[in-house]
Design a protein around this motif. Structure first.
Motif, PDB file in Angstrom:
ATOM      1  N   THR A  88      -9.462 -43.390  34.461  1.00  0.00           N
ATOM      2  CA  THR A  88     -10.194 -42.801  35.581  1.00  0.00           C
ATOM      3  C   THR A  88     -11.664 -43.163  35.477  1.00  0.00           C
ATOM      4  O   THR A  88     -12.308 -42.844  34.493  1.00  0.00           O
ATOM      5  CB  THR A  88     -10.053 -41.253  35.562  1.00  0.00           C
ATOM      6  N   LEU A  89     -12.191 -43.824  36.505  1.00  0.00           N
ATOM      7  CA  LEU A  89     -13.623 -44.145  36.534  1.00  0.00           C
ATOM      8  C   LEU A  89     -14.348 -42.940  37.120  1.00  0.00           C
ATOM      9  O   LEU A  89     -14.561 -42.853  38.324  1.00  0.00           O
ATOM     10  CB  LEU A  89     -13.874 -45.399  37.366  1.00  0.00           C
ATOM     11  N   GLY A  90     -14.683 -42.014  36.273  1.00  0.00           N
ATOM     12  CA  GLY A  90     -15.284 -40.760  36.695  1.00  0.00           C
ATOM     13  C   GLY A  90     -14.520 -39.612  36.079  1.00  0.00           C
ATOM     14  O   GLY A  90     -13.693 -39.804  35.192  1.00  0.00           O
ATOM     15  N   VAL A  91     -14.811 -38.423  36.550  1.00  0.00           N
ATOM     16  CA  VAL A  91     -14.179 -37.227  36.002  1.00  0.00           C
ATOM     17  C   VAL A  91     -12.734 -37.114  36.491  1.00  0.00           C
ATOM     18  O   VAL A  91     -12.463 -37.279  37.675  1.00  0.00           O
ATOM     19  CB  VAL A  91     -14.978 -35.967  36.411  1.00  0.00           C
ATOM     20  N   ASP A  92     -11.848 -36.845  35.572  1.00  0.00           N
ATOM     21  CA  ASP A  92     -10.454 -36.572  35.911  1.00  0.00           C
ATOM     22  C   ASP A  92     -10.367 -35.111  36.341  1.00  0.00           C
ATOM     23  O   ASP A  92     -10.596 -34.204  35.550  1.00  0.00           O
ATOM     24  CB  ASP A  92      -9.572 -36.821  34.689  1.00  0.00           C
ATOM     25  N   LYS A  93     -10.059 -34.897  37.604  1.00  0.00           N
ATOM     26  CA  LYS A  93     -10.011 -33.531  38.158  1.00  0.00           C
ATOM     27  C   LYS A  93      -8.986 -32.657  37.445  1.00  0.00           C
ATOM     28  O   LYS A  93      -9.043 -31.433  37.528  1.00  0.00           O
ATOM     29  CB  LYS A  93      -9.687 -33.569  39.653  1.00  0.00           C
ATOM     30  N   GLY A  94      -8.057 -33.277  36.735  1.00  0.00           N
ATOM     31  CA  GLY A  94      -7.053 -32.523  36.008  1.00  0.00           C
ATOM     32  C   GLY A  94      -7.635 -31.641  34.915  1.00  0.00           C
ATOM     33  O   GLY A  94      -7.008 -30.680  34.476  1.00  0.00           O
ATOM     34  N   TYR A  95      -8.849 -31.959  34.467  1.00  0.00           N
ATOM     35  CA  TYR A  95      -9.486 -31.153  33.418  1.00  0.00           C
ATOM     36  C   TYR A  95     -10.081 -29.854  33.945  1.00  0.00           C
ATOM     37  O   TYR A  95     -10.416 -28.968  33.181  1.00  0.00           O
ATOM     38  CB  TYR A  95     -10.593 -31.949  32.718  1.00  0.00           C
ATOM     39  N   PHE A 100     -11.388 -25.268  28.094  1.00  0.00           N
ATOM     40  CA  PHE A 100     -12.591 -25.830  27.483  1.00  0.00           C
ATOM     41  C   PHE A 100     -13.594 -26.307  28.527  1.00  0.00           C
ATOM     42  O   PHE A 100     -14.792 -26.175  28.357  1.00  0.00           O
ATOM     43  CB  PHE A 100     -12.210 -26.990  26.551  1.00  0.00           C
ATOM     44  N   TYR A 101     -13.101 -26.855  29.624  1.00  0.00           N
ATOM     45  CA  TYR A 101     -13.971 -27.453  30.644  1.00  0.00           C
ATOM     46  C   TYR A 101     -14.305 -26.512  31.790  1.00  0.00           C
ATOM     47  O   TYR A 101     -15.267 -26.733  32.511  1.00  0.00           O
ATOM     48  CB  TYR A 101     -13.313 -28.706  31.232  1.00  0.00           C
ATOM     49  N   ARG A 102     -13.511 -25.490  31.988  1.00  0.00           N
ATOM     50  CA  ARG A 102     -13.572 -24.664  33.198  1.00  0.00           C
ATOM     51  C   ARG A 102     -14.963 -24.113  33.495  1.00  0.00           C
ATOM     52  O   ARG A 102     -15.442 -24.183  34.620  1.00  0.00           O
ATOM     53  CB  ARG A 102     -12.572 -23.504  33.070  1.00  0.00           C
ATOM     54  N   LYS A 103     -15.649 -23.581  32.497  1.00  0.00           N
ATOM     55  CA  LYS A 103     -16.916 -22.885  32.711  1.00  0.00           C
ATOM     56  C   LYS A 103     -18.009 -23.765  33.329  1.00  0.00           C
ATOM     57  O   LYS A 103     -18.750 -23.339  34.194  1.00  0.00           O
ATOM     58  CB  LYS A 103     -17.393 -22.276  31.387  1.00  0.00           C
ATOM     59  N   PHE A 105     -17.457 -27.078  34.541  1.00  0.00           N
ATOM     60  CA  PHE A 105     -16.854 -28.277  35.124  1.00  0.00           C
ATOM     61  C   PHE A 105     -17.671 -28.849  36.280  1.00  0.00           C
ATOM     62  O   PHE A 105     -17.910 -30.057  36.342  1.00  0.00           O
ATOM     63  CB  PHE A 105     -15.413 -28.011  35.592  1.00  0.00           C
ATOM     64  N   ASP A 106     -18.106 -28.004  37.191  1.00  0.00           N
ATOM     65  CA  ASP A 106     -18.788 -28.515  38.386  1.00  0.00           C
ATOM     66  C   ASP A 106     -20.087 -29.239  38.047  1.00  0.00           C
ATOM     67  O   ASP A 106     -20.354 -30.321  38.566  1.00  0.00           O
ATOM     68  CB  ASP A 106     -19.032 -27.385  39.387  1.00  0.00           C
ATOM     69  N   THR A 107     -20.906 -28.657  37.161  1.00  0.00           N
ATOM     70  CA  THR A 107     -22.159 -29.337  36.799  1.00  0.00           C
ATOM     71  C   THR A 107     -21.872 -30.570  35.942  1.00  0.00           C
ATOM     72  O   THR A 107     -22.534 -31.592  36.087  1.00  0.00           O
ATOM     73  CB  THR A 107     -23.125 -28.401  36.038  1.00  0.00           C
ATOM     74  N   GLU A 108     -20.873 -30.487  35.090  1.00  0.00           N
ATOM     75  CA  GLU A 108     -20.518 -31.634  34.252  1.00  0.00           C
ATOM     76  C   GLU A 108     -19.927 -32.757  35.092  1.00  0.00           C
ATOM     77  O   GLU A 108     -20.160 -33.927  34.816  1.00  0.00           O
ATOM     78  CB  GLU A 108     -19.529 -31.220  33.159  1.00  0.00           C
ATOM     79  N   GLU A 109     -19.196 -32.413  36.117  1.00  0.00           N
ATOM     80  CA  GLU A 109     -18.598 -33.436  36.979  1.00  0.00           C
ATOM     81  C   GLU A 109     -19.688 -34.329  37.569  1.00  0.00           C
ATOM     82  O   GLU A 109     -19.581 -35.560  37.550  1.00  0.00           O
ATOM     83  CB  GLU A 109     -17.785 -32.774  38.099  1.00  0.00           C
ATOM     84  N   THR A 110     -20.750 -33.744  38.059  1.00  0.00           N
ATOM     85  CA  THR A 110     -21.858 -34.512  38.624  1.00  0.00           C
ATOM     86  C   THR A 110     -22.502 -35.389  37.564  1.00  0.00           C
ATOM     87  O   THR A 110     -22.717 -36.595  37.772  1.00  0.00           O
ATOM     88  CB  THR A 110     -22.909 -33.559  39.237  1.00  0.00           C
TER      89      THR A 110
END
Length: 136
Positions: A88-95, A100-103, A105-110
């Motif tokens: 995946t070239l970018g964040v895998d939405k499956g995470y 671990f990622y939930r808290k 995720f949105d800021t990390e995705e960017t």
């Protein structure tokens, strides 16, 4: 039903693999497996100085949320030639739903998607690649 030995395939011959004397460095926390692996690679290559490593983490703003793309930038920082292959070239939405990622995720995705977008300009070689297993 196949036995474990049958599933493993024929035994490896001496020329079938390369065993490198990579030192073992244990994780300090539950979240730093990638950093521990990076330290092992750098120590094997003779490039690990703990102070330089900590400085690099600060410079690259690597804290508790380390994604694989971060490790590619870390290797680039230390001049390690490598190619980062990913499905995946970018964040895998499956995470997004993993605890671990939930808290964050949105800021990390960017942040992570920006790292992928800037990779070529930063001389971080990233390729979309799927590893296919061949069964004999």
């Amino acid at each position: 039903m196949r036995t474990e030995a049958e599933a493993a395939g024929p035994p490896l011959e001496p020329g079938d693999f390369v065993q490198l004397p990579v030192p073992i460095i244990q994780q300090l926390y539950h979240w730093d497996c990638g950093l521990a692996c990076s330290k092992m690679v750098l120590r094997y290559l003779g490039q690990l100085d703990d102070n330089e490593f900590e400085s690099a983490l600060q410079e690259l703003r690597l804290t508790r949320s380390i994604w694989t793309i971060d490790l590619a930038y870390l290797m680039r920082h230390f001049g390690v030639r490598h190619r980062f292959c990913t499905q995946t070239l970018g964040v895998d939405k499956g995470y997004k739903n993993q605890s671990f990622y939930r808290k964050h995720f949105d800021t990390e995705e960017t942040r992570v998607n920006q790292l992928f977008a800037q990779a070529k300009a930063c001389k971080v070689l990233v390729e979309k690649w799927n590893v296919q297993h061949q069964h004999q």
